[in-house]
Design an enzyme around this catalytic site. Structure first.
Site, PDB file in Angstrom:
ATOM      1  N   CYS A 163       0.820  -1.217   0.000  1.00 31.44           N
ATOM      2  CA  CYS A 163       0.000   0.000   0.000  1.00 31.44           C
ATOM      3  C   CYS A 163       0.853   1.267   0.000  1.00 31.44           C
ATOM      4  O   CYS A 163       0.322   2.358  -0.152  1.00 31.44           O
ATOM      5  CB  CYS A 163      -0.943   0.017   1.205  1.00 31.44           C
ATOM      6  SG  CYS A 163      -0.082   0.168   2.770  1.00 31.44           S
ATOM      7  N   CYS A 223      -2.424   5.015   6.510  1.00 31.93           N
ATOM      8  CA  CYS A 223      -3.879   5.044   6.649  1.00 31.93           C
ATOM      9  C   CYS A 223      -4.291   5.294   8.099  1.00 31.93           C
ATOM     10  O   CYS A 223      -3.489   5.219   9.023  1.00 31.93           O
ATOM     11  CB  CYS A 223      -4.457   3.740   6.152  1.00 31.93           C
ATOM     12  SG  CYS A 223      -4.219   2.420   7.325  1.00 31.93           S
ATOM     13  N   CYS A 233      -2.385  -3.310   8.285  1.00 28.79           N
ATOM     14  CA  CYS A 233      -2.161  -2.011   8.948  1.00 28.79           C
ATOM     15  C   CYS A 233      -1.600  -2.256  10.351  1.00 28.79           C
ATOM     16  O   CYS A 233      -0.711  -1.548  10.804  1.00 28.79           O
ATOM     17  CB  CYS A 233      -3.459  -1.215   9.036  1.00 28.79           C
ATOM     18  SG  CYS A 233      -4.412  -1.184   7.515  1.00 28.79           S
TER      19      CYS A 233
HETATM   20 FE1  FES Z   1      -1.629   0.369   4.309  1.00 27.67          FE
HETATM   21 FE2  FES Z   1      -3.354   0.630   6.311  1.00 27.67          FE
HETATM   22  S1  FES Z   1      -3.781   0.657   4.164  1.00 27.67           S
HETATM   23  S2  FES Z   1      -1.217   0.468   6.413  1.00 27.67           S
END
Ligand code: FES
Length: 159
Positions: free
Chosen positions: A35, A64, A108
């Site tokens: 991500c 996030c 996450c």
């Molecule tokens: Fe990548 Fe939460 S979407 S750490």
């Protein structure tokens, strides 16, 4: 809104322990190639009842909202723990009052776990280099680069 989302929202309303600890004993930085998010964690130790425990933990997240909420919970939870106790906390345990992360958000929590482990590895190396006897116990570079044991998401240390 689910109770998980409500708790994340509450944690984000007043995130705890954000920002650098200038005289920290250890700093860990990791990133998630999936991500692109990054998280850095600082640890400051103190002596308490003859044990070396975490006095303060703080974080900075480039990521996030869930990672920020988990890091806020985790840095509260870490206070008073020894490095060994902290090392054994899983991503799910680090979420504290947020409860179990939904499947889409598990990485996450792993980002927070990865930053903690990276900081603990650096702390162990620093102790080992100031105490040659302990160096035999220090984690090797290879072990510190191993992926997080839970899940298939890659969390990588960043210099
Ligand atoms: Fe990548 Fe939460 S979407 S750490």
């Amino acid at each position: 809104m689910s109770s998980f989302e409500t708790k994340v929202r509450e944690a984000l309303a007043s995130p705890q322990n954000q920002g650098e600890i200038p005289d920290a004993d250890a700093v860990g930085t990791v990133g998630s190639p999936e991500c692109g998010d990054m998280l850095r964690m600082w640890l400051k130790f103190t002596e308490k009842d003859g044990k070396r425990v975490i006095d303060r933990a703080s974080f900075q997240a480039f990521g996030c909202q869930t990672a920020i909420a988990v890091a806020s919970m985790a840095t509260e939870l870490l206070r008073g723990k020894t490095a060994d106790e902290a090392k054994h906390l899983t991503a799910q345990e680090l979420t504290g009052d947020l409860g179990p992360l939904p499947p889409m958000k598990i990485h996450c929590g792993q980002l927070v776990e990865g930053a903690l482990r990276n900081a603990l590895d650096q702390d162990a190396s620093a102790i080992a280099s100031s105490n040659p006897q302990a160096s035999a116990m220090a984690p090797t570079l290879a072990s510190s680069l191993q992926p997080s044991r839970s899940g298939s998401i890659r969390i990588v240390p960043i210099d």
